[in-house]
Design an enzyme around this catalytic site. Structure first.
Site, PDB file in Angstrom:
ATOM      1  N   GLY A 132      -4.484  -8.074   6.314  1.00  0.00           N
ATOM      2  CA  GLY A 132      -3.126  -8.301   6.760  1.00  0.00           C
ATOM      3  C   GLY A 132      -2.129  -7.982   5.673  1.00  0.00           C
ATOM      4  O   GLY A 132      -2.413  -7.206   4.755  1.00  0.00           O
ATOM      5  N   SER A 133      -0.977  -8.588   5.758  1.00  0.00           N
ATOM      6  CA  SER A 133       0.112  -8.272   4.843  1.00  0.00           C
ATOM      7  C   SER A 133      -0.132  -8.862   3.461  1.00  0.00           C
ATOM      8  O   SER A 133      -0.854  -9.852   3.301  1.00  0.00           O
ATOM      9  CB  SER A 133       1.434  -8.804   5.398  1.00  0.00           C
ATOM     10  OG  SER A 133       1.479 -10.216   5.321  1.00  0.00           O
TER      11      SER A 133
ATOM     12  N   LYS B 186     -10.778 -15.721  13.099  1.00  0.00           N
ATOM     13  CA  LYS B 186      -9.583 -15.723  13.929  1.00  0.00           C
ATOM     14  C   LYS B 186      -9.076 -14.288  14.019  1.00  0.00           C
ATOM     15  O   LYS B 186      -8.370 -13.809  13.133  1.00  0.00           O
ATOM     16  CB  LYS B 186      -8.490 -16.623  13.347  1.00  0.00           C
ATOM     17  CG  LYS B 186      -7.346 -16.878  14.347  1.00  0.00           C
ATOM     18  CD  LYS B 186      -6.056 -17.245  13.678  1.00  0.00           C
ATOM     19  CE  LYS B 186      -5.339 -16.050  13.114  1.00  0.00           C
ATOM     20  NZ  LYS B 186      -4.902 -15.073  14.180  1.00  0.00           N
TER      21      LYS B 186
ATOM     22  N   CYS C  53      -3.233   0.887   7.905  1.00  0.00           N
ATOM     23  CA  CYS C  53      -2.870   0.574   6.521  1.00  0.00           C
ATOM     24  C   CYS C  53      -3.086   1.752   5.575  1.00  0.00           C
ATOM     25  O   CYS C  53      -2.479   1.804   4.504  1.00  0.00           O
ATOM     26  CB  CYS C  53      -3.650  -0.647   6.038  1.00  0.00           C
ATOM     27  SG  CYS C  53      -5.436  -0.490   6.220  1.00  0.00           S
TER      28      CYS C  53
ATOM     29  N   GLU D 210       6.170  -0.586   3.629  1.00  0.00           N
ATOM     30  CA  GLU D 210       5.274   0.175   4.492  1.00  0.00           C
ATOM     31  C   GLU D 210       5.832   0.238   5.909  1.00  0.00           C
ATOM     32  O   GLU D 210       6.011  -0.804   6.554  1.00  0.00           O
ATOM     33  CB  GLU D 210       3.893  -0.476   4.500  1.00  0.00           C
ATOM     34  CG  GLU D 210       2.862   0.265   5.311  1.00  0.00           C
ATOM     35  CD  GLU D 210       1.500  -0.431   5.277  1.00  0.00           C
ATOM     36  OE1 GLU D 210       0.489   0.245   5.530  1.00  0.00           O
ATOM     37  OE2 GLU D 210       1.450  -1.650   5.000  1.00  0.00           O
TER      38      GLU D 210
ATOM     39  N   GLU E 181      -4.087 -12.421  17.889  1.00  0.00           N
ATOM     40  CA  GLU E 181      -3.774 -12.896  19.235  1.00  0.00           C
ATOM     41  C   GLU E 181      -3.284 -11.766  20.142  1.00  0.00           C
ATOM     42  O   GLU E 181      -3.360 -11.873  21.362  1.00  0.00           O
ATOM     43  CB  GLU E 181      -2.722 -14.004  19.164  1.00  0.00           C
ATOM     44  CG  GLU E 181      -3.239 -15.351  18.705  1.00  0.00           C
ATOM     45  CD  GLU E 181      -3.640 -15.376  17.238  1.00  0.00           C
ATOM     46  OE1 GLU E 181      -4.585 -16.116  16.901  1.00  0.00           O
ATOM     47  OE2 GLU E 181      -3.014 -14.640  16.422  1.00  0.00           O
TER      48      GLU E 181
ATOM     49  N   GLU F 103      -7.873  -7.433   2.100  1.00  0.00           N
ATOM     50  CA  GLU F 103      -7.522  -6.037   2.384  1.00  0.00           C
ATOM     51  C   GLU F 103      -6.084  -6.077   2.878  1.00  0.00           C
ATOM     52  O   GLU F 103      -5.819  -6.452   4.021  1.00  0.00           O
ATOM     53  CB  GLU F 103      -8.486  -5.445   3.417  1.00  0.00           C
ATOM     54  CG  GLU F 103      -8.395  -3.938   3.522  1.00  0.00           C
ATOM     55  CD  GLU F 103      -7.453  -3.489   4.609  1.00  0.00           C
ATOM     56  OE1 GLU F 103      -6.327  -3.059   4.250  1.00  0.00           O
ATOM     57  OE2 GLU F 103      -7.814  -3.565   5.783  1.00  0.00           O
ATOM     58  N   LEU F 104      -5.156  -5.697   2.019  1.00  0.00           N
ATOM     59  CA  LEU F 104      -3.741  -5.935   2.261  1.00  0.00           C
ATOM     60  C   LEU F 104      -2.986  -4.631   2.525  1.00  0.00           C
ATOM     61  O   LEU F 104      -3.586  -3.601   2.781  1.00  0.00           O
ATOM     62  CB  LEU F 104      -3.142  -6.695   1.075  1.00  0.00           C
ATOM     63  CG  LEU F 104      -3.882  -7.990   0.688  1.00  0.00           C
ATOM     64  CD1 LEU F 104      -3.231  -8.648  -0.517  1.00  0.00           C
ATOM     65  CD2 LEU F 104      -3.949  -8.955   1.870  1.00  0.00           C
TER      66      LEU F 104
END
Length: 477
Positions: free
Chosen positions: A227-228, A174, A283, A380, A177, A249-250
């Site tokens: 993502g977060s 996914k 990031c 961040e 979007e 991977e944050l």
């Protein structure tokens, strides 16, 4: 390139009609680019079943053949660089030159994975007695649920897809979007390269509902997410219920340490280029800049001068060096963080106000003398915001670099070997760059520690995230 018709890819078929849609907006103009069909629970289940059915076949495809498909996909991306780069610039807003570099890197992801698909070596373990052969082999874990963000819309999906396919896994991904078209074009490249039906499935829709359905399915065996930290933690907890393999991977909040013996001109050039690339929406973007007090004034003036000189505008326009924020949420975050920093006594050396007109534009912003209690020092910014603060001693600099629970990327600028060695040893981070800001390449391991994630992407380490060890002990006589 005309903006393509958006679709879902499930079991080799493109699905468009009969679903609710979501408008995809162009950040530079706020206009509707296209309408994205939203996957139903039935669509997601079909994608899971397709990946499950394709897995026994794909895992048995010889590594040489898998490598050929991945290599061909990379070649297709390279051949279409110009048109695909324009898609990125329209969906994300960043300058066309940056988008072109991203397509090259995405192609390199597939090329690297193609090479390493042929090198997933096991080992022979010396036996304790004659007539026994002991082996440790690597095999694919199983179908993968992948989630990628909008800020690197070609690189991040490519890294996840390429690694999983090279290992022999199938994928349900996914992508974001906000940037669907470039992800779909990557899927088309793989189809054109000969990827078998069902090996890659791509869905869009409600992130919470789709992630819950994928992670609750016993057929999915691996989660890879970018993502977060908050969402990654929630996904990991859900994946743990069925003991799925997890790679996260944050978020980060990358510190920069500029020591007294640094080459200040080179440091400012490298840091400013990395800070304002993709409007700071990276990031690994250098953000908390701790500069030795002897260099602080000169460094600040030089960085401010470079920030003011950047041309901000539509990424498709000639000469533009920084585009808009990707969405209104980021624009609102920049405004809030700037106001909070000012309220805590920080100086706004440049920027700090939304640019007028259409589009979600925020200028390069330099905040000086920030207080560690302000929100931007702890959250961040994920935007074109540089925070500057002087330090006096080595220990003070290291303490500030390690002050937060994040540990994704960090940067050290010094010309003295001892300072470099001591700093790289002491900094708590998955990546440490010295005198440059290139934190990730296809062939190098990338990932964080602490609240910045688990596992690695890229390099040998990234490929191993999709593989498991099998020990075989064979009596030969």
């Amino acid at each position: 390139m005309t903006y393509p018709t958006l679709a879902l890819l499930i079991n080799g078929q493109w699905h468009i009609e009969g679903r609710q849609t979501l408008d995809v907006l162009e950040p530079a103009t706020e206009e509707v680019l296209g309408r994205l069909p939203m996957a139903t629970p039935g669509d997601v289940e079909q994608a899971i079943q397709a990946a499950h059915a394709a897995f026994p076949l794909w895992r048995r495809v010889p590594a040489l053949e898998r490598a050929g498909i991945l290599r061909q996909a990379g070649a297709i991306l390279r051949a279409r660089n110009g048109e695909l780069a324009r898609l990125i610039s329209r969906e994300l807003g960043k300058p066309l030159a940056e988008s072109e570099k991203e397509i090259v890197t995405a192609a390199e992801m597939f090329e690297w994975a193609a090479e390493e698909a042929r090198r997933t070596y096991g080992r022979i373990i010396p036996a304790r007695a004659p007539g026994v052969r002991q082996m440790a082999t690597l095999e694919p874990v199983g179908p993968v649920a992948a989630f990628s963000g909008w800020n690197a819309p070609a690189i991040t999906p490519s890294r996840k897809i390429a690694g999983a396919l090279a290992a022999g896994c199938t994928v349900v991904i996914k992508p974001a979007e906000e940037t669907p078209a470039i992800a779909l074009e990557i899927a088309r490249a793989l189809q054109q390269a000969g990827l078998p039906v069902g090996v890659l499935n791509m869905v869009f829709g409600d992130p919470g509902a789709i992630s819950a359905q994928l992670l609750d399915s016993p057929l999915i065996r691996v989660l890879t997410f970018t993502g977060s930290t908050s969402i990654g933690r929630a996904l990991a907890e859900r994946a743990a219920r069925s003991l799925k393999r997890v790679t996260l991977e944050l978020g980060g909040h990358a510190p920069v340490l500029v020591f007294a013996d640094a080459d200040i001109d080179a440091a400012v050039a490298a840091i400013s280029a990395a800070k304002f690339r993709n409007s700071g929406q990276i990031c690994t973007s250098p953000t908390r800049m701790y500069v030795h007090e002897s260099l602080y004034r000169e460094f600040t003036e030089s960085l401010v001068q470079r920030a003011r000189a950047l041309r901000v505008g539509n990424g498709l326009d000639s000469g533009v060096q920084m585009g808009p924020m990707a969405n209104p949420r980021r624009l609102a975050a920049m405004q809030s963080l700037t106001e909070d920093a000012r309220a805590h006594g920080a100086g706004i050396a440049t920027g700090g106000e939304r640019l007028s007109g259409k589009g979600w534009f925020w200028p390069p912003t330099v905040i000086t003398g920030f207080d560690h209690d302000c929100a931007a020092a702890n959250t961040e910014p994920f935007g074109p915001m540089a925070l500057l603060r002087p330090f006096s001693t080595f220990d003070e600099a290291i303490a500030q670099a390690n002050r937060l629970p994040f540990g994704l990327a960090s940067y050290v600028f010094s010309q003295r070997a001892k300072t470099i060695n001591d700093a790289t040893d002491a900094i708590e981070s998955g990546v440490v760059c010295v005198n440059h800001c290139q934190a990730s390449l296809p062939e190098t391991p990338f990932g964080g520690i602490n609240d910045s994630g688990l596992g690695r992407e890229g390099g040998l380490e990234g490929l191993r995230e999709f593989m498991q060890v099998k020990y075989i002990s064979q009596q030969t006589q």
